[in-house]
Design a protein around this motif. Structure first.
Motif, PDB file in Angstrom:
ATOM      1  N   ALA A   1       0.839  -1.208   0.000  1.00 10.11           N
ATOM      2  CA  ALA A   1       0.000   0.000   0.000  1.00 10.11           C
ATOM      3  C   ALA A   1       0.870   1.253   0.000  1.00 10.11           C
ATOM      4  CB  ALA A   1      -0.926  -0.010   1.217  1.00 10.11           C
TER       5      ALA A   1
ATOM      6  N   ALA B   1      -2.738   5.117   5.381  1.00 12.49           N
ATOM      7  CA  ALA B   1      -3.706   4.371   6.200  1.00 12.49           C
ATOM      8  C   ALA B   1      -5.107   4.973   6.066  1.00 12.49           C
ATOM      9  CB  ALA B   1      -3.266   4.372   7.661  1.00 12.49           C
TER      10      ALA B   1
ATOM     11  N   TYR C   1      -6.466   4.038   2.647  1.00 12.41           N
ATOM     12  CA  TYR C   1      -6.738   2.591   2.655  1.00 12.41           C
ATOM     13  C   TYR C   1      -8.088   2.308   3.305  1.00 12.41           C
ATOM     14  CZ  TYR C   1      -5.345  -2.380   2.826  1.00 12.41           C
ATOM     15  OH  TYR C   1      -5.248  -3.742   2.637  1.00 12.41           O
ATOM     16  N   ALA C   2      -8.338   2.948   4.459  1.00  6.99           N
ATOM     17  CA  ALA C   2      -9.561   2.698   5.217  1.00  6.99           C
ATOM     18  C   ALA C   2     -10.816   3.144   4.468  1.00  6.99           C
ATOM     19  CB  ALA C   2      -9.488   3.394   6.570  1.00  6.99           C
TER      20      ALA C   2
ATOM     21  N   ASP D   1     -11.002   3.001   1.054  1.00  8.47           N
ATOM     22  CA  ASP D   1     -10.999   2.393  -0.278  1.00  8.47           C
ATOM     23  C   ASP D   1     -11.809   1.089  -0.251  1.00  8.47           C
ATOM     24  OD1 ASP D   1     -10.299   0.914  -2.646  1.00  8.47           O
ATOM     25  OD2 ASP D   1      -8.519   2.175  -2.873  1.00  8.47           O
TER      26      ASP D   1
ATOM     27  N   ILE E   1     -10.770  -2.788   0.992  1.00 12.12           N
ATOM     28  CA  ILE E   1     -11.487  -3.383   2.124  1.00 12.12           C
ATOM     29  C   ILE E   1     -12.161  -4.684   1.684  1.00 12.12           C
ATOM     30  CG2 ILE E   1     -13.356  -3.047   3.799  1.00 12.12           C
ATOM     31  CD1 ILE E   1     -10.897  -1.255   4.271  1.00 12.12           C
TER      32      ILE E   1
ATOM     33  N   ASP F   1      -9.584  -7.438   1.239  1.00 14.26           N
ATOM     34  CA  ASP F   1      -9.158  -7.974   2.536  1.00 14.26           C
ATOM     35  C   ASP F   1     -10.232  -8.877   3.140  1.00 14.26           C
ATOM     36  OD1 ASP F   1      -6.776  -6.618   2.306  1.00 14.26           O
ATOM     37  OD2 ASP F   1      -7.363  -4.949   3.601  1.00 14.26           O
TER      38      ASP F   1
ATOM     39  N   HIS G   1      -7.300  -2.971   7.697  1.00 21.50           N
ATOM     40  CA  HIS G   1      -7.228  -1.510   7.650  1.00 21.50           C
ATOM     41  C   HIS G   1      -7.084  -0.901   9.043  1.00 21.50           C
ATOM     42  CE1 HIS G   1     -11.529  -2.185   8.359  1.00 21.50           C
ATOM     43  NE2 HIS G   1     -11.587  -0.948   8.819  1.00 21.50           N
ATOM     44  N   ARG G   2      -7.699  -1.546  10.034  1.00 19.47           N
ATOM     45  CA  ARG G   2      -7.565  -1.066  11.423  1.00 19.47           C
ATOM     46  C   ARG G   2      -6.143  -1.295  11.939  1.00 19.47           C
ATOM     47  NH1 ARG G   2     -11.065  -4.067  14.980  1.00 19.47           N
ATOM     48  NH2 ARG G   2     -10.246  -2.693  16.583  1.00 19.47           N
TER      49      ARG G   2
ATOM     50  N   TYR H   1      -3.444  -1.385  10.072  1.00 24.72           N
ATOM     51  CA  TYR H   1      -2.622  -0.396   9.353  1.00 24.72           C
ATOM     52  C   TYR H   1      -2.699   0.963  10.047  1.00 24.72           C
ATOM     53  CZ  TYR H   1      -0.835   2.214   5.217  1.00 24.72           C
ATOM     54  OH  TYR H   1      -0.118   3.012   4.352  1.00 24.72           O
ATOM     55  N   SER H   2      -3.908   1.374  10.389  1.00 19.40           N
ATOM     56  CA  SER H   2      -4.114   2.667  11.045  1.00 19.40           C
ATOM     57  C   SER H   2      -3.403   2.719  12.401  1.00 19.40           C
ATOM     58  CB  SER H   2      -5.611   2.915  11.217  1.00 19.40           C
ATOM     59  OG  SER H   2      -5.827   4.146  11.839  1.00 19.40           O
TER      60      SER H   2
END
Length: 202
Positions: free
Chosen positions: A80, A87, A90-91, A93, A97, A100, A109-110, A112-113
């Motif tokens: 990414a 992040a 990503y969350a 997109d 999501i 995944d 995504h969580r 990553y954040s």
């Protein structure tokens, strides 16, 4: 650099900036740390540090690390970042999501954040952040122009192995003067699994 100094003299060679993308960008980011909300003495996490942090985050979130394998999660985060997907992006997109979710990793995504938050709290970056944050830095016109002036001529070797982020950063640097020379061989492109884009050289 020593070989170049033999050709042009040490004094001239001293003005050259040479190194890998990551080493040059880490020096720039230390100099410009305040622009991106870091202290200049930030730590650079290697792969082992990153995976250990991801494992810790998954545990804190109550996720099974046999499902959320640190290597797999780190690989997705790395890809990414090398595609300049933060992040936050990503969350938001849906496509990522959904991918995944189909891979049985709906909470990626969580992770990553949280991973990015903990890196920042520790005044740390991973190797991929060196690219992502340099790109973010060069989205500021003042910073971009300063380095475009400093890097009046740019030579990139092994260009077949550049990824989306490296390509985008180079375009920022040479946007004004267009003084860029690239060297590579499309037949030697072996880093597609790391995000290298053969289209860059083609």
């Amino acid at each position: 650099k020593a070989r170049i100094a033999q050709l042009v003299g040490q004094e001239v060679a001293n003005y050259l900036h040479m190194g890998t993308f990551h080493s040059i960008f880490s020096r720039i980011l230390r100099r410009e740390a305040q622009w991106i909300g870091y202290q200049p003495n930030f730590t650079i996490y290697d792969e082992s540090d990153s995976r250990s942090l991801i494992k810790s985050i998954a545990k804190d979130m109550g996720l099974d690390d046999k499902v959320y394998k640190p290597a797999t999660v780190h690989g997705r985060i790395s890809m990414a970042k090398n595609n300049l997907v933060s992040a936050e992006v990503y969350a938001d997109d849906f496509r990522l999501i959904d991918r995944d979710r189909h891979s049985q990793l709906p909470e990626l995504h969580r992770i990553y954040s949280e991973y990015q938050q903990r890196l920042r709290q520790a005044n740390a970056m991973d190797f991929d952040d060196l690219l992502l944050y340099t790109y973010i830095l060069f989205c500021n016109d003042e910073a971009r122009r300063r380095y475009a002036e400093k890097f009046r001529y740019v030579l990139v070797d092994e260009y077949q192995d550049t990824n989306v982020a490296q390509f985008a950063i180079l375009n920022k640097i040479v946007y004004d003067h267009k003084n860029i020379c690239v060297v590579g061989d499309d037949a030697q492109s072996i880093y597609g699994f790391r995000g290298a884009q053969i289209d860059n050289i083609l």
